[in-house]
Design an enzyme around this catalytic site. Structure first.
Site, PDB file in Angstrom:
ATOM      1  N   CYS A 124       0.854  -1.177   0.000  1.00 53.72           N
ATOM      2  CA  CYS A 124       0.000   0.000   0.000  1.00 53.72           C
ATOM      3  C   CYS A 124       0.893   1.231   0.000  1.00 53.72           C
ATOM      4  CB  CYS A 124      -0.948   0.088   1.178  1.00 53.72           C
ATOM      5  SG  CYS A 124      -2.081  -1.288   1.314  1.00 53.72           S
ATOM      6  N   ARG A 144       3.511  -0.487  -5.142  1.00 53.39           N
ATOM      7  CA  ARG A 144       3.256  -1.022  -3.800  1.00 53.39           C
ATOM      8  C   ARG A 144       1.916  -1.744  -3.712  1.00 53.39           C
ATOM      9  NH1 ARG A 144       6.814   2.165  -0.170  1.00 53.39           N
ATOM     10  NH2 ARG A 144       5.614   1.435   1.600  1.00 53.39           N
ATOM     11  N   TRP A 160      -2.821  -2.702  -1.647  1.00 54.20           N
ATOM     12  CA  TRP A 160      -2.603  -4.142  -1.836  1.00 54.20           C
ATOM     13  C   TRP A 160      -3.398  -4.797  -0.712  1.00 54.20           C
ATOM     14  CZ3 TRP A 160      -0.484  -8.242   0.984  1.00 54.20           C
ATOM     15  CH2 TRP A 160      -0.243  -9.410   0.250  1.00 54.20           C
ATOM     16  N   ASN A 179      -1.203   2.070   5.716  1.00 58.40           N
ATOM     17  CA  ASN A 179      -0.294   1.069   5.172  1.00 58.40           C
ATOM     18  C   ASN A 179       0.134   0.209   6.358  1.00 58.40           C
ATOM     19  OD1 ASN A 179       1.718  -0.282   3.815  1.00 58.40           O
ATOM     20  ND2 ASN A 179       3.154   1.419   3.809  1.00 58.40           N
ATOM     21  N   GLY A 180       0.065  -1.110   6.231  1.00 55.77           N
ATOM     22  CA  GLY A 180       0.466  -1.970   7.342  1.00 55.77           C
ATOM     23  C   GLY A 180      -0.724  -2.721   7.912  1.00 55.77           C
ATOM     24  N   GLU A 193      14.743 -19.433  -9.025  1.00 57.29           N
ATOM     25  CA  GLU A 193      14.403 -18.120  -9.580  1.00 57.29           C
ATOM     26  C   GLU A 193      13.678 -18.269 -10.926  1.00 57.29           C
ATOM     27  OE1 GLU A 193      14.149 -15.315  -8.414  1.00 57.29           O
ATOM     28  OE2 GLU A 193      14.194 -13.929 -10.094  1.00 57.29           O
ATOM     29  N   LYS A 244       9.993 -16.762 -11.582  1.00 55.99           N
ATOM     30  CA  LYS A 244       9.707 -15.804 -12.673  1.00 55.99           C
ATOM     31  C   LYS A 244       8.559 -16.319 -13.520  1.00 55.99           C
ATOM     32  CE  LYS A 244      11.084 -13.011 -11.482  1.00 55.99           C
ATOM     33  NZ  LYS A 244      11.972 -12.546 -10.471  1.00 55.99           N
ATOM     34  N   GLU A 263       5.129 -16.194 -11.532  1.00 54.68           N
ATOM     35  CA  GLU A 263       4.567 -14.877 -11.211  1.00 54.68           C
ATOM     36  C   GLU A 263       4.182 -14.091 -12.464  1.00 54.68           C
ATOM     37  OE1 GLU A 263       7.129 -12.115  -9.068  1.00 54.68           O
ATOM     38  OE2 GLU A 263       8.875 -12.895 -10.106  1.00 54.68           O
ATOM     39  N   HIS A 315      13.654 -37.865  -5.267  1.00 55.53           N
ATOM     40  CA  HIS A 315      13.117 -38.085  -3.917  1.00 55.53           C
ATOM     41  C   HIS A 315      11.656 -37.667  -3.802  1.00 55.53           C
ATOM     42  CE1 HIS A 315      16.999 -39.283  -2.377  1.00 55.53           C
ATOM     43  NE2 HIS A 315      17.538 -38.259  -3.016  1.00 55.53           N
ATOM     44  N   LYS A 346       5.210  -4.661  -5.368  1.00 53.67           N
ATOM     45  CA  LYS A 346       6.667  -4.645  -5.451  1.00 53.67           C
ATOM     46  C   LYS A 346       7.311  -4.495  -4.078  1.00 53.67           C
ATOM     47  CE  LYS A 346      10.403  -3.702  -8.317  1.00 53.67           C
ATOM     48  NZ  LYS A 346      10.686  -5.075  -8.687  1.00 53.67           N
TER      49      LYS A 346
HETATM   50  C1  F6R Z   1       9.903 -11.546  -7.392  1.00 48.79           C
HETATM   51  C2  F6R Z   1      10.072 -10.445  -6.474  1.00 48.79           C
HETATM   52  C3  F6R Z   1       9.895 -10.698  -5.034  1.00 48.79           C
HETATM   53  C4  F6R Z   1      10.881  -9.854  -4.213  1.00 48.79           C
HETATM   54  C5  F6R Z   1      10.569  -9.991  -2.722  1.00 48.79           C
HETATM   55  C6  F6R Z   1      11.566  -9.228  -1.868  1.00 48.79           C
HETATM   56  O1  F6R Z   1      10.116 -11.158  -8.704  1.00 48.79           O
HETATM   57  O2  F6R Z   1      10.331  -9.341  -6.879  1.00 48.79           O
HETATM   58  O3  F6R Z   1       9.985 -12.037  -4.714  1.00 48.79           O
HETATM   59  O4  F6R Z   1      12.172 -10.292  -4.481  1.00 48.79           O
HETATM   60  O5  F6R Z   1       9.291  -9.493  -2.477  1.00 48.79           O
HETATM   61  O6  F6R Z   1      11.559  -7.871  -2.178  1.00 48.79           O
HETATM   62  P1  F6R Z   1      12.745  -6.944  -1.751  1.00 48.79           P
HETATM   63  O7  F6R Z   1      13.942  -7.325  -2.529  1.00 48.79           O
HETATM   64  O8  F6R Z   1      12.284  -5.554  -2.049  1.00 48.79           O
HETATM   65  O9  F6R Z   1      12.957  -7.158  -0.286  1.00 48.79           O
END
Ligand code: F6R
Length: 622
Positions: free
Chosen positions: A2, A27, A74, A100-101, A495, A499, A502, A518, A617
């Site tokens: 948020c 956010r 969010w 926010n929070g 990773e 990717k 998501e 396993h 993000k």
């Molecule tokens: C995936 C992605 C998230 C962030 C995670 C941590 O593409 O971007 O998994 O890596 O939310 O975010 P930061 O790096 O801002 O702590």
């Protein structure tokens, strides 16, 4: 998550609030709204969905107000709809709150307020704040005191923006373990969860500390601690860093950011390593008293005394931490643990004054990562942050920062910040290894020389984009994709899977290749593509054997391998190639075809690649 914004001054508030919100849309983008005071009347306008929906609404309503607060959401409590969108008003319709929070004791407060006759219109925890402040305001009609009495009753970590119709010349802001920045302009003030959003208007920034309330007017801001004692702090002058929303000719920010990786690496490497035959140098940068400085402040004796390294991070940053473990253990001979930051809560954290705890976070705002580093600090550990945002919460809680040179990463999925975090670990491992005498000067020179070649090798991979796209689309209809890798490229497999899921919403899992047999192998059949990262090095043969196990189950075989590997070419249906490189550096290359594959599949499927559903993000809730 948020984002909170505010504006107070001579200009029309709505366009300023929208522009600030645009900077904070990363956010969360479940809904957006504003509350403005015009001709002594408070009004709230809000809309579910992306910011563009609110923008359209404001175009029809055309508010002329010059004071207001805004929010991009969010969803945590309550589904993303108009009703749950912020701002929330009290029952009198005169107080509006953005938040926010999480208010952890919201249920208890809600019950109490309902008993007192308050009527709730949403499922959010935020609405209790609006009613609570309203209730406290009735006591003495003093809004600041009402807010202070209210925060004394709120539990959790949160940031708030509050306006009241009876005080149209003020905005109140509350920060409890979050980030809030006030921008001070000429006869106008700005408020935002991220200083980046106010820096488009002013570079005079006042950041709220961890338990503070601000009373903001057009002429400035007064700060108070939660006991109501006034706090005096000068604003800092921040480098101007306009937020540029520019896709640079690419269809999506994500694609642009994937292509920016060689440049980002050159900048990050160049910042800390002027030449391969010079030591890596994490110098503290002092740009005058008022500018935040960062660097590593450890003495050589302290570095030699580190007995353990503990890495904490979430998501993609956690994957970078896993690669960091391999590098630090291999080059520095220090035992390293890597933990998902959210898993540390409620557990005994076994760190001490001989431990270095490293938090990795591109945003520097991830609540779980911040909490883990704070806990480590309390337990006496040395701390270090790897971030793209030195002005973030992470930048406030540790004096030791490695700052990646990525510029803003607009796309929600991390790409360039991931490789920059990896690069930071390479630089850090070489630096610590040199100080501790764990590598010979010849090996150090070789490592640094190789690191310098990586951007050029990445460019060679990106040049094969058309081919990668064509091959990737063969797998666009898959429902399940498995990624495997060993050693340094086990994190790459994780990773790659993250990717793909998501961006495209295709279910994908990453496994250590040796783990396949396993259990996970049970999911394989002719419909499941298996992506194997297999580059020459100590785990090459074993990884190929694991891939054979998948092939024996008729899985569709995809490899990320080095150019000219004939064994791989014979065994796999599709091969994404990378230039040959020492295995230790391969994670800086192997992830690129996976990023492109995920992007092209997601785009082909018509997904919102820059803002995938349900994500944000900056993840500022625990
Ligand atoms: C995936 C992605 C998230 C962030 C995670 C941590 O593409 O971007 O998994 O890596 O939310 O975010 P930061 O790096 O801002 O702590």
């Amino acid at each position: 998550m948020c984002g909170i914004v505010g504006y107070l001054g001579p200009a029309q508030a709505a366009p300023v609030l929208l522009s600030e919100l645009r900077c904070l849309e990363y956010r969360g983008y479940d809904s957006a709204g504003v509350a403005v005071i015009e001709d002594g009347q408070l009004s709230v306008m809000k809309a579910a969905g992306k910011l563009s929906n609110l923008e359209a609404l404001l175009l029809t309503k055309k508010p002329a107000a010059t004071v207001g607060i805004g929010h991009t959401r969010w969803a945590t409590h309550g589904v993303p709809n108009d009703q749950n969108a912020h701002p929330h008003m009290d029952s009198t319709g005169t107080i509006a709150v953005v938040h926010n929070g999480i208010i952890e004791n919201h249920e208890e407060l809600r019950e109490d307020l309902i008993k007192k006759g308050y009527v709730f219109n949403s499922e959010t925890d935020t609405e209790v704040v609006a009613h609570l402040v309203s209730y406290e305001y009735k006591v003495d009609q003093d809004l600041l005191q009402a807010i202070l009495r209210s925060v004394a009753k709120l539990q959790g970590a949160y940031a708030l923006g509050i306006v009241c119709q009876r005080h149209p010349d003020k905005i109140y802001a509350v920060n409890r373990h979050y980030s809030l920045a006030i921008g001070l302009g000429e006869h106008e003030s700005f408020l935002a969860s991220d200083s980046m959003a106010v820096r488009q208007y002013t570079n005079k920034i006042l950041k709220l500390e961890q338990s503070e309330v601000a009373e903001i007017s057009a002429s400035g801001a007064r700060l108070f601690d939660f006991d109501g004692k006034e706090v005096f702090r000068k604003p800092v002058s921040m480098e101007s860093n306009p937020y540029i929303i520019d896709k640079g000719g690419y269809k999506h920010f994500l694609l642009k950011e994937i292509h920016e990786q060689p440049l980002v690496l050159r900048k990050t490497i160049g910042k800390y390593m002027s030449h391969a035959n010079k030591p890596v140098n994490f110098v503290v940068t002092h740009n005058g008293d008022e500018t935040p400085s960062y660097g590593l402040n450890f003495t050589d004796e302290e570095i030699k005394a580190f007995e353990r390294i503990h890495i904490v991070a979430c998501g993609t940053a956690y994957h970078a931490g896993l690669v960091g473990k391999y590098l630090l253990e291999d080059l520095c001979s220090i035992p390293v643990d890597v933990e998902i930051a959210s898993e540390i809560r409620g557990r005994r954290m076994l760190v001490n004054e001989k431990t270095l705890t490293i938090a990795v976070s591109q945003s520097g705002e991830t609540a779980d990562t911040i909490a883990a580093l704070t806990e480590a600090k309390l337990r006496g550990s040395y701390t270090l942050g790897i971030t793209n945002r030195p002005d973030s919460h992470l930048g406030q809680i540790t004096p030791n920062l490695i700052v990646t040179e990525c510029g803003i990463e607009v796309s929600v999925a991390a790409t360039k910040t991931y490789v920059a975090q990896l690069t930071s670990f390479y630089l850090l491992a070489i630096y610590l290894a040199e100080v501790r005498g764990a590598v010979t000067p010849e090996r150090a020179l070789q490592l640094k020389t190789t690191l310098n070649t990586i951007p050029m090798l990445q460019e060679r991979i990106l040049a094969k984009e058309v081919e990668i796209r064509k091959s990737s689309l063969k797998y666009a209809e898959a429902h399940d994709v498995v990624f495997i890798g060993r050693g340094l490229n086990f994190p790459t497999a994780l990773e790659g899977a993250l990717k793909l899921k998501e961006l495209s919403y295709i279910h994908a899992s990453g496994y250590a290749a040796g783990e396949l047999k396993h259990g996970p192998i049970a999911v394989l059949d002719a419909n499941v593509p298996v992506v194997t990262v297999v580059v020459p090095g100590v785990v090459y043969e074993k990884t190929l054997s694991n891939a054979q196990e998948a092939r024996a189950r008729n899985a569709q075989m995809i490899a990320v391998a080095v150019e000219g590997d004939e064994q791989v070419a014979k065994m796999f249906d599709t091969v994404f190639t990378i230039p040959a490189v020492e295995e230790l550096f391969s994670p800086l290359l192997t992830v690129l075809p996976m990023q492109l594959m995920s992007y092209y599949i997601a785009d082909y499927l018509g997904k919102d690649v820059d803002q995938p559903r349900n994500l944000a993000k900056s993840v500022t809730v625990e």
